[in-house]
Scaffold this motif. Structure first.
Motif, short mmCIF file in Angstrom:
data_model
loop_
_atom_site.label_atom_id
_atom_site.label_comp_id
_atom_site.label_asym_id
_atom_site.label_seq_id
_atom_site.Cartn_x
_atom_site.Cartn_y
_atom_site.Cartn_z
N LYS A 8 13.89 21.44 66.79
CA LYS A 8 13.11 22.63 67.19
C LYS A 8 12.42 22.30 68.50
CE LYS A 8 10.90 22.65 63.29
NZ LYS A 8 9.95 23.01 62.20
N PRO A 9 12.98 22.69 69.63
CA PRO A 9 12.40 22.31 70.92
C PRO A 9 11.03 22.93 71.14
CG PRO A 9 14.09 23.98 71.22
CD PRO A 9 14.16 23.57 69.78
N LEU A 10 10.25 22.27 71.96
CA LEU A 10 8.98 22.86 72.38
C LEU A 10 9.25 24.15 73.15
CD1 LEU A 10 7.14 19.62 73.59
CD2 LEU A 10 6.94 20.77 71.39
N ALA A 11 8.40 25.14 72.92
CA ALA A 11 8.60 26.46 73.52
C ALA A 11 7.33 26.92 74.24
CB ALA A 11 8.99 27.48 72.45
N LEU A 12 7.53 27.67 75.30
CA LEU A 12 6.40 28.19 76.08
C LEU A 12 5.52 29.10 75.23
CD1 LEU A 12 5.20 28.42 79.03
CD2 LEU A 12 6.48 30.57 79.17
N GLN A 13 4.21 28.86 75.26
CA GLN A 13 3.23 29.71 74.59
C GLN A 13 2.52 30.63 75.57
OE1 GLN A 13 0.87 26.48 72.90
NE2 GLN A 13 1.49 27.10 70.83
N ASP A 14 2.05 30.06 76.67
CA ASP A 14 1.27 30.81 77.66
C ASP A 14 1.61 30.30 79.05
OD1 ASP A 14 -0.71 31.74 75.45
OD2 ASP A 14 -0.98 29.57 75.48
N ILE A 15 1.53 31.20 80.03
CA ILE A 15 1.65 30.80 81.43
C ILE A 15 0.76 31.72 82.24
CG2 ILE A 15 3.75 32.20 81.77
CD1 ILE A 15 4.65 30.00 83.79
N TRP A 16 -0.03 31.16 83.15
CA TRP A 16 -1.00 31.98 83.87
C TRP A 16 -1.26 31.42 85.26
CZ3 TRP A 16 -2.04 28.58 79.99
CH2 TRP A 16 -2.98 27.59 80.21
N ILE A 17 -1.77 32.29 86.12
CA ILE A 17 -2.05 31.97 87.52
C ILE A 17 -3.53 31.60 87.67
CG2 ILE A 17 -2.15 32.94 89.86
CD1 ILE A 17 0.06 34.93 88.85
N ASN A 18 -3.81 30.61 88.50
CA ASN A 18 -5.18 30.23 88.86
C ASN A 18 -5.32 30.27 90.39
OD1 ASN A 18 -5.85 29.15 86.08
ND2 ASN A 18 -4.21 27.76 86.65
N TYR A 50 1.93 23.39 91.21
CA TYR A 50 1.01 23.65 92.31
C TYR A 50 1.68 24.49 93.40
CZ TYR A 50 -1.90 20.59 89.70
OH TYR A 50 -2.64 20.06 88.66
N VAL A 51 1.03 25.60 93.74
CA VAL A 51 1.59 26.59 94.66
C VAL A 51 0.97 26.46 96.04
CG1 VAL A 51 1.94 29.07 95.02
CG2 VAL A 51 2.00 28.13 92.69
N ALA A 52 -0.31 26.20 96.11
CA ALA A 52 -1.01 25.99 97.39
C ALA A 52 -2.08 24.94 97.20
CB ALA A 52 -1.63 27.30 97.89
N MET A 53 -2.01 23.87 97.99
CA MET A 53 -2.99 22.78 97.94
C MET A 53 -3.45 22.47 99.36
SD MET A 53 -3.74 21.63 94.88
CE MET A 53 -4.29 19.94 95.16
N SER A 65 -2.45 27.63 91.70
CA SER A 65 -1.61 26.89 90.75
C SER A 65 -1.19 27.81 89.62
CB SER A 65 -2.39 25.68 90.20
OG SER A 65 -3.54 26.11 89.50
N VAL A 66 -0.20 27.35 88.87
CA VAL A 66 0.28 28.06 87.68
C VAL A 66 0.21 27.07 86.53
CG1 VAL A 66 2.22 29.22 86.58
CG2 VAL A 66 1.77 29.59 89.02
N SER A 67 -0.57 27.40 85.50
CA SER A 67 -0.74 26.52 84.35
C SER A 67 -0.02 27.09 83.13
CB SER A 67 -2.23 26.33 84.04
OG SER A 67 -2.88 25.66 85.10
N PHE A 68 0.18 26.26 82.11
CA PHE A 68 0.99 26.68 80.97
C PHE A 68 0.75 25.77 79.78
CE2 PHE A 68 3.18 24.15 84.12
CZ PHE A 68 3.56 23.03 83.40
#
Length: 206
Positions: free
Chosen positions: A96-106, A129-132, A198-201
């Motif tokens: 049973k592979p790990l599955a995405l629960q949540d993904i969000w933008i910061n 990371y989208v912009a650093m 960034s995008v976290s999950f």
């Protein structure tokens, strides 16, 4: 001669997001994050009501991959990275592979910060990371044993990385970092005049 070993190791995974596959256009991802933040009135209201610096879609948009094709590609790449990390951690997933629960933008503006926290009810958490911009905050990771150290003295400033109480990781644009969700972490104050994006999950199991 003494035999000294490292036990109960805390793992941190770092790799280019693109190595996970998927057709990810970095400019498209950045533009999408900014566009979503500008249009997401519910998210803006939540941030204002809760004193959250900048913007997060955590409490407003739960279906980014459905709404925006670029996030479908991001998740495809993340799935591959998380699967690789799970193998490294020797998890017995019972097919049973790990599955995405949540993904969000910061989006963290100058002076913004994310306080120390963990991600309950998840197995693997992470950020890409989208912009650093120059001066943007590193990720600060805390030794999970800190609450049990009691009367232990402080570590030397030049202590080996594996013995330090806090580790600072400065990611580059396009990096993905993964850790087990119980690991306490924070984002110190953004000292850059430009936004840190960034995008976290979270990934769960079962």
């Amino acid at each position: 001669m003494a035999d000294i070993r490292s036990l109960f190791v805390t793992r941190l995974y770092r790799a280019p997001l693109a190595d996970g596959g998927g057709r990810i256009d970095a400019d498209e991802l950045a533009a999408s994050c900014l566009s979503i933040a500008e249009d997401d009135e519910a998210g803006q209201d939540w941030c204002e009501e809760n004193g959250y610096p900048g913007y997060t879609s955590y409490a407003s948009l739960t279906d980014l991959p459905w709404r925006f094709p670029i996030f479908t590609e991001v998740v495809r790449a993340l799935d591959a990275h998380v699967a690789a990390f799970a193998r490294d951690l020797a998890f017995d997933l019972e097919d049973k592979p790990l599955a995405l629960q949540d993904i969000w933008i910061n989006i963290l503006p100058e002076g913004g910060m994310h306080a120390s926290h963990i991600h309950p009810h998840s197995v693997i958490s992470g950020t890409t990371y989208v912009a650093m911009p120059q001066g943007a905050s590193a990720l600060k990771l805390e030794d999970p044993r800190s609450a049990r150290m009691m009367a232990a003295p402080a570590r030397l400033k030049d202590a080996p990385e594996g013995l330090r109480q806090f580790i600072y990781v400065t990611p580059e644009v396009g990096d993905v970092l993964l850790w087990e969700s119980w690991l306490r972490h924070e984002v110190p104050m953004n000292m850059s005049e430009d936004d840190r994006v960034s995008v976290s999950f979270n990934y769960g199991w079962g």
